[in-house]
Scaffold this motif. Structure first.
Motif, PDB file in Angstrom:
ATOM      1  N   PHE A 189      -3.275   9.250   3.551  1.00 59.94           N
ATOM      2  CA  PHE A 189      -3.346   7.806   3.292  1.00 59.94           C
ATOM      3  C   PHE A 189      -1.993   7.148   3.550  1.00 59.94           C
ATOM      4  O   PHE A 189      -1.915   6.070   4.165  1.00 59.94           O
ATOM      5  N   PHE A 190      -0.914   7.802   3.100  1.00 62.96           N
ATOM      6  CA  PHE A 190       0.434   7.289   3.338  1.00 62.96           C
ATOM      7  C   PHE A 190       0.726   7.228   4.831  1.00 62.96           C
ATOM      8  O   PHE A 190       1.284   6.241   5.327  1.00 62.96           O
ATOM      9  N   SER A 220       2.556   1.711  -3.417  1.00 64.38           N
ATOM     10  CA  SER A 220       1.551   2.115  -4.409  1.00 64.38           C
ATOM     11  C   SER A 220       1.182   3.585  -4.270  1.00 64.38           C
ATOM     12  O   SER A 220       1.054   4.304  -5.265  1.00 64.38           O
ATOM     13  N   SER A 221       1.021   4.056  -3.039  1.00 60.14           N
ATOM     14  CA  SER A 221       0.705   5.471  -2.837  1.00 60.14           C
ATOM     15  C   SER A 221       1.873   6.363  -3.245  1.00 60.14           C
ATOM     16  O   SER A 221       1.667   7.448  -3.795  1.00 60.14           O
ATOM     17  N   GLN A 278      -1.155   4.227   6.424  1.00 64.68           N
ATOM     18  CA  GLN A 278      -0.836   2.875   5.972  1.00 64.68           C
ATOM     19  C   GLN A 278       0.647   2.537   6.030  1.00 64.68           C
ATOM     20  O   GLN A 278       1.014   1.384   5.780  1.00 64.68           O
ATOM     21  N   LEU A 281       1.779   6.657  -6.992  1.00 66.78           N
ATOM     22  CA  LEU A 281       0.722   7.579  -7.414  1.00 66.78           C
ATOM     23  C   LEU A 281       1.122   9.036  -7.216  1.00 66.78           C
ATOM     24  O   LEU A 281       0.630   9.920  -7.920  1.00 66.78           O
ATOM     25  N   MET A 282       1.995   9.307  -6.248  1.00 65.25           N
ATOM     26  CA  MET A 282       2.447  10.675  -6.045  1.00 65.25           C
ATOM     27  C   MET A 282       3.279  11.180  -7.224  1.00 65.25           C
ATOM     28  O   MET A 282       3.286  12.374  -7.529  1.00 65.25           O
ATOM     29  N   LYS A 311      -4.084  14.411  -5.606  1.00 60.32           N
ATOM     30  CA  LYS A 311      -2.997  13.709  -4.946  1.00 60.32           C
ATOM     31  C   LYS A 311      -2.759  14.140  -3.507  1.00 60.32           C
ATOM     32  O   LYS A 311      -2.040  13.461  -2.768  1.00 60.32           O
ATOM     33  N   CYS A 354       0.824  -1.202   0.000  1.00 58.29           N
ATOM     34  CA  CYS A 354       0.000   0.000   0.000  1.00 58.29           C
ATOM     35  C   CYS A 354       0.865   1.261   0.000  1.00 58.29           C
ATOM     36  O   CYS A 354       0.567   2.230  -0.702  1.00 58.29           O
ATOM     37  N   THR A 355       1.938   1.253   0.769  1.00 55.66           N
ATOM     38  CA  THR A 355       2.813   2.420   0.854  1.00 55.66           C
ATOM     39  C   THR A 355       3.529   2.685  -0.459  1.00 55.66           C
ATOM     40  O   THR A 355       3.586   3.829  -0.931  1.00 55.66           O
ATOM     41  N   LEU A 398      -3.346  11.582  -0.881  1.00 53.24           N
ATOM     42  CA  LEU A 398      -2.383  10.499  -0.699  1.00 53.24           C
ATOM     43  C   LEU A 398      -1.518  10.703   0.542  1.00 53.24           C
ATOM     44  O   LEU A 398      -0.970   9.733   1.069  1.00 53.24           O
TER      45      LEU A 398
END
Length: 242
Positions: A54-55, A34-35, A58, A38-39, A48, A31-32, A51
């Motif tokens: 979320f980071f 992937s985020s 997770q 995405l950044m 963004k 998950c980390t 994120l």
């Protein structure tokens, strides 16, 4: 010949088990990463800024502990994540972030990103043996187990009757290579010979990437993801050799 990471207890019968691949720590790392991807990636119109929390929610405990220790060292405030045992003296320690298992997951995710990303002109077929050499034991155990074999079987059926984009060919080949690889090859994983071979492959891919893209253009928006992944697959074998 069985799975290398299985443990068997023999008594009235035989009970075998293997380390699970989808542990909470591994899921948090996926998950980390992937985020973080995405950044940097430019192919998504998402907002963004979401994120960032979320980071923070997770990120694995080992990563947050390492980040806090770096920040606190710079501000000379001590280590908040240290645990201290007091007796005749004080012994402080913290959970390491760069464990062999975490480094293997970083390397595996980076090689998977390079299989799909379009910002690098490297010869991506070299990523298949690199993936097989650097994949964590829990992941290879899952691939060689019942679920992995069923996944390969269904993917093969789809490949026979339907068109599969070229980006999905390499993951399928990597899956099949891990399944059919003999014991002598899988035994190289985690040993110095396998690390040296992985470093040679990673260095060759890095040479292709930076010579064909150029040092300046490699950090442009269209190539930054591939460049970071290349740096990761080069750095991890070096850390294993140190």
């Amino acid at each position: 010949m069985g799975m290398m990471n299985q443990k068997c207890k023999r008594g009235l019968g035989t009970v075998c088990y293997s380390a699970p691949v989808f542990t909470p720590n591994n899921l948090q790392w996926i998950c980390t990463v992937s985020s973080a991807v995405l950044m940097f990636v430019a192919g998504s119109p998402i907002q963004k800024s979401f994120l960032v929390p979320f980071f923070a929610l997770q990120a694995p405990a080992s990563l947050t502990s390492w980040i806090k220790s770096v920040v606190e060292k710079r501000s000379n405030m001590g280590m908040m994540n240290h645990k201290c045992k007091r007796g005749l003296g004080t012994v402080c320690y913290s959970a390491p972030v760069f464990t062999p298992n975490n480094l293997q997951w970083i390397c595996t995710v980076s090689s998977a990103v390079l299989m799909f990303v379009a910002g690098s002109p490297i010869q991506k077929s070299f990523l298949v043996p690199f993936f097989a050499l650097q994949a964590p034991a829990s992941l290879t155990s899952w691939i060689k187990g019942e679920y992995g074999i069923w996944t390969a079987f269904l993917a093969l059926l789809v490949r026979l009757f339907f068109y599969i984009p070229g980006e999905l060919e390499l993951p399928f080949i990597a899956l099949m290579l891990v399944i059919v690889s003999p014991y002598q090859i899988t035994n190289l994983r985690g040993r110095q010979e396998g690390v040296v071979l992985s470093l040679v492959i990673a260095a060759f891919l890095a040479f292709q990437h930076f010579t064909r893209v150029g040092l300046r253009k490699s950090f442009d928006q269209g190539s930054i993801i591939a460049t970071l992944a290349i740096l990761c697959i080069v750095a991890v074998p070096i850390l294993f050799l140190i």
